[in-house]
Enzyme design. Structure first.
Site, PDB file in Angstrom:
ATOM      1  N   LYS A   1      35.600  48.465  41.551  1.00  0.00           N
ATOM      2  CA  LYS A   1      34.583  47.547  41.018  1.00  0.00           C
ATOM      3  C   LYS A   1      33.356  47.449  41.911  1.00  0.00           C
ATOM      4  O   LYS A   1      32.234  47.399  41.416  1.00  0.00           O
ATOM      5  CB  LYS A   1      35.183  46.140  40.831  1.00  0.00           C
ATOM      6  CG  LYS A   1      36.210  46.062  39.728  1.00  0.00           C
ATOM      7  CD  LYS A   1      36.831  44.696  39.657  1.00  0.00           C
ATOM      8  CE  LYS A   1      37.785  44.401  40.784  1.00  0.00           C
ATOM      9  NZ  LYS A   1      39.059  45.121  40.753  1.00  0.00           N
TER      10      LYS A   1
ATOM     11  N   GLY B   1      38.997  43.351  48.043  1.00  0.00           N
ATOM     12  CA  GLY B   1      38.346  44.212  49.030  1.00  0.00           C
ATOM     13  C   GLY B   1      37.499  45.206  48.272  1.00  0.00           C
ATOM     14  O   GLY B   1      37.997  46.219  47.815  1.00  0.00           O
ATOM     15  N   HIS B   2      36.233  44.867  48.062  1.00  0.00           N
ATOM     16  CA  HIS B   2      35.362  45.733  47.261  1.00  0.00           C
ATOM     17  C   HIS B   2      34.587  46.669  48.177  1.00  0.00           C
ATOM     18  O   HIS B   2      33.743  46.236  48.960  1.00  0.00           O
ATOM     19  CB  HIS B   2      34.423  44.881  46.399  1.00  0.00           C
ATOM     20  CG  HIS B   2      35.171  44.115  45.340  1.00  0.00           C
ATOM     21  ND1 HIS B   2      34.598  43.198  44.502  1.00  0.00           N
ATOM     22  CD2 HIS B   2      36.482  44.171  44.978  1.00  0.00           C
ATOM     23  CE1 HIS B   2      35.517  42.727  43.683  1.00  0.00           C
ATOM     24  NE2 HIS B   2      36.661  43.293  43.961  1.00  0.00           N
TER      25      HIS B   2
ATOM     26  N   ASP C   1      41.781  47.303  42.462  1.00  0.00           N
ATOM     27  CA  ASP C   1      41.480  48.544  43.200  1.00  0.00           C
ATOM     28  C   ASP C   1      40.943  49.646  42.299  1.00  0.00           C
ATOM     29  O   ASP C   1      41.135  50.833  42.571  1.00  0.00           O
ATOM     30  CB  ASP C   1      42.734  49.063  43.943  1.00  0.00           C
ATOM     31  CG  ASP C   1      43.336  47.998  44.827  1.00  0.00           C
ATOM     32  OD1 ASP C   1      42.555  47.254  45.452  1.00  0.00           O
ATOM     33  OD2 ASP C   1      44.567  47.893  44.872  1.00  0.00           O
TER      34      ASP C   1
ATOM     35  N   GLN D   1      40.470  41.608  41.575  1.00  0.00           N
ATOM     36  CA  GLN D   1      41.816  41.997  41.146  1.00  0.00           C
ATOM     37  C   GLN D   1      41.736  42.679  39.764  1.00  0.00           C
ATOM     38  O   GLN D   1      40.733  43.294  39.456  1.00  0.00           O
ATOM     39  CB  GLN D   1      42.777  40.793  41.119  1.00  0.00           C
ATOM     40  CG  GLN D   1      43.143  40.267  42.510  1.00  0.00           C
ATOM     41  CD  GLN D   1      42.080  39.396  43.121  1.00  0.00           C
ATOM     42  OE1 GLN D   1      41.564  38.492  42.489  1.00  0.00           O
ATOM     43  NE2 GLN D   1      41.735  39.662  44.355  1.00  0.00           N
TER      44      GLN D   1
HETATM   45  P1  IMP Z   1      47.693  37.407  46.314  1.00  0.00           P
HETATM   46  O1  IMP Z   1      46.506  37.494  45.440  1.00  0.00           O
HETATM   47  O2  IMP Z   1      47.384  37.640  47.766  1.00  0.00           O
HETATM   48  O3  IMP Z   1      48.486  36.152  46.081  1.00  0.00           O
HETATM   49  O4  IMP Z   1      48.689  38.595  45.923  1.00  0.00           O
HETATM   50  C1  IMP Z   1      49.380  38.636  44.681  1.00  0.00           C
HETATM   51  C2  IMP Z   1      49.543  40.065  44.194  1.00  0.00           C
HETATM   52  O5  IMP Z   1      48.273  40.573  43.823  1.00  0.00           O
HETATM   53  C3  IMP Z   1      50.091  41.039  45.242  1.00  0.00           C
HETATM   54  O6  IMP Z   1      50.868  42.012  44.572  1.00  0.00           O
HETATM   55  C4  IMP Z   1      48.832  41.678  45.810  1.00  0.00           C
HETATM   56  O7  IMP Z   1      49.095  42.964  46.340  1.00  0.00           O
HETATM   57  C5  IMP Z   1      47.975  41.761  44.559  1.00  0.00           C
HETATM   58  N1  IMP Z   1      46.539  41.738  44.848  1.00  0.00           N
HETATM   59  C6  IMP Z   1      45.794  40.671  45.186  1.00  0.00           C
HETATM   60  N2  IMP Z   1      44.499  41.016  45.325  1.00  0.00           N
HETATM   61  C7  IMP Z   1      44.424  42.318  45.040  1.00  0.00           C
HETATM   62  C8  IMP Z   1      43.332  43.242  44.979  1.00  0.00           C
HETATM   63  O8  IMP Z   1      42.166  42.920  45.198  1.00  0.00           O
HETATM   64  N3  IMP Z   1      43.659  44.513  44.652  1.00  0.00           N
HETATM   65  C9  IMP Z   1      44.937  44.892  44.356  1.00  0.00           C
HETATM   66  N4  IMP Z   1      45.978  44.063  44.397  1.00  0.00           N
HETATM   67  C10 IMP Z   1      45.722  42.786  44.735  1.00  0.00           C
END
Ligand code: IMP
Length: 424
Positions: free
Chosen positions: A19, A43-44, A16, A226
């Site tokens: 990017k 979510g870009h 977040d 991420q």
């Molecule tokens: P997952 O990727 O859905 O398995 O989530 C694992 C962890 O990564 C959780 O704490 C999510 O909130 C975090 N997370 C996954 N994708 C993002 C992202 O794009 N931005 C921020 N946090 C993320």
């Protein structure tokens, strides 16, 4: 002709960082924009000409008609969500089928992967990770267990039989976990429609395609998803995502050699946020945290959840700069701090009388130690030249550069494309 290069743009905190906006800004300088890790958990957000787009699986270079976009082998793809995302772009007038290549080696997220994600989280109770629920962990688990389905399987005659086999395996696990309160039908119908839709895209060996283009002198921008602290190896395990979000993930997730990598841009905000559970030593539980969330609109782009907010964390940043070999920093959202009289910066962690300035193995239970510096108390959003920055903001940038031993090459002061200031 000289061989082309790969530059990487990586989130170096918890995701977040913004990017999407920076990739979109950078795209004109590259021939190819490629995603190398993650999937629809990302979510870009990109805003231009008054329109807002949130990209999940499709690279942020898609708005530039002349560029090739690639979903690399390190990614995971949910056909139904991909279809929804692609159709929204098509409806907005973007013809993407000719310009988007999808790796045959990328793994497919099945509807039952999403159910497993929910079931595993429910089983963890208070220790849950707080995932996005998109099936990311179970899909990468199946990849590592060598039982996953890949994009290339869509081209096989027995694809449906393969799908049914994996689905049956998942249903068995769900039943073992007593997770039976769901209906799969509608989800499955959409998913199969998405799988059909995906077939009209160029499904190919993207690693061959990228290397061919590099040999021709084309330049590639690897778009991270991420952040480094959510990396499966270098993040705050087990509160992480399941892919390699670091520069190493660029090589494995695209099939490019380390020697092709040129600049590594590390993107971070002037404060910190985290979505989901896990250690976060700089977290603020007071009005200041609420103020950062409100001014910074820190609500999840994918899940809508409140983001946890805190001050910028130099202990974490030094570590993530190190593991990625960051050559240039990109500082985002300083304007969110415009009204703060003083700004805090975390310079160390303390626990039970111990102090560390380097990232500990386990960040749980550590307290942040802060230094305090003066705020600029001037709106930054309209500024387009670095000479016009208020002195206190220039001092803040210099302070960060000195502490992090890395240059801040780009400063963004509002969501607009034009508010991206490249420092001389
Ligand atoms: P997952 O990727 O859905 O398995 O989530 C694992 C962890 O990564 C959780 O704490 C999510 O909130 C975090 N997370 C996954 N994708 C993002 C992202 O794009 N931005 C921020 N946090 C993320």
């Amino acid at each position: 002709m000289a061989q082309g290069k790969v530059d990487a743009l990586l989130g170096i905190v918890f995701g977040d960082e913004g990017k999407g906006k920076v990739v979109d800004y950078f795209t004109p300088q590259y021939d190819v924009v490629a995603r190398f890790a993650g999937g629809p958990n990302a979510g870009h957000t990109i805003i231009f000409e008054g329109k807002k787009f949130v990209l999940r699986s499709i690279p942020s270079g898609i708005f530039d008609e002349g560029k090739v976009n690639i979903i690399g082998n390190g990614c995971v793809v949910a056909p139904d969500l991909f279809m929804a995302e692609a159709k929204e772009l098509e409806a907005a007038g973007y013809n993407i089928t000719d310009r988007l290549l999808v790796s045959r080696r990328a793994h497919l997220i099945l509807p039952t992967h999403r159910l497993l994600d929910r079931a595993y989280e429910a089983a963890k109770g208070k220790d849950k990770v707080g995932t996005t629920g998109k099936g990311i962990g179970p899909t990468y688990s199946d990849k590592a267990a060598r039982i996953g389905l890949r994009i290339g399987d869509l081209e096989e005659k027995d694809f449906l039989a393969r799908y049914e086999r994996l689905k049956a395996r998942h249903l068995q696990i769900l039943s073992d976990l007593n997770f039976t309160d769901f209906s799969l039908e509608e989800d499955e119908r959409n998913w199969l429609a998405g799988a059909e839709y995906l077939r009209k895209f160029q499904l190919c060996d993207t690693e061959v395609e990228i290397n061919r283009r590099l040999l021709e002198g084309q330049n590639v921008l690897a778009e991270g998803a991420q952040g480094t602290l959510l990396d499966i190896d270098h993040g705050t395990y087990p509160f992480v995502s399941s892919s390699s979000t670091t520069v190493g993930g660029v090589c494995t997730g695209l099939g490019v050699a380390p020697t092709t990598i040129n600049r590594v841009f590390g993107i971070f905000k002037a404060y910190s946020t985290r979505v989901g559970a896990g250690p976060f030593p700089v977290e603020l539980f007071d009005e200041t945290g609420d103020k950062l969330r409100e001014i910074g609109h820190e609500y999840g782009a994918v899940t809508g959840r409140n983001r946890r907010c805190g001050w910028v964390d130099l202990v974490a940043l030094k570590y993530t700069i190190m593991v990625n070999g960051i050559t240039d920093l990109v500082l985002m959202k300083s304007d969110v701090l415009d009204t703060f009289e003083t700004i805090k910066v975390c310079v160390a962690y303390e626990k039970e009388g111990r102090r560390t300035e380097t990232m500990p193995y386990d960040t749980e239970g550590w307290q942040a130690v802060y230094e305090e510096i003066s705020g600029w108390q001037t709106p930054l959003t309209e500024i387009r030249n670095e000479e016009d920055f208020p002195e206190a903001f220039k001092a803040y940038i210099a302070y960060l550069e000195e502490k992090l031993s890395t240059r801040i090459s780009i400063v963004s002061v509002s969501p607009d494309r034009e508010a991206t200031i490249v420092r001389s």
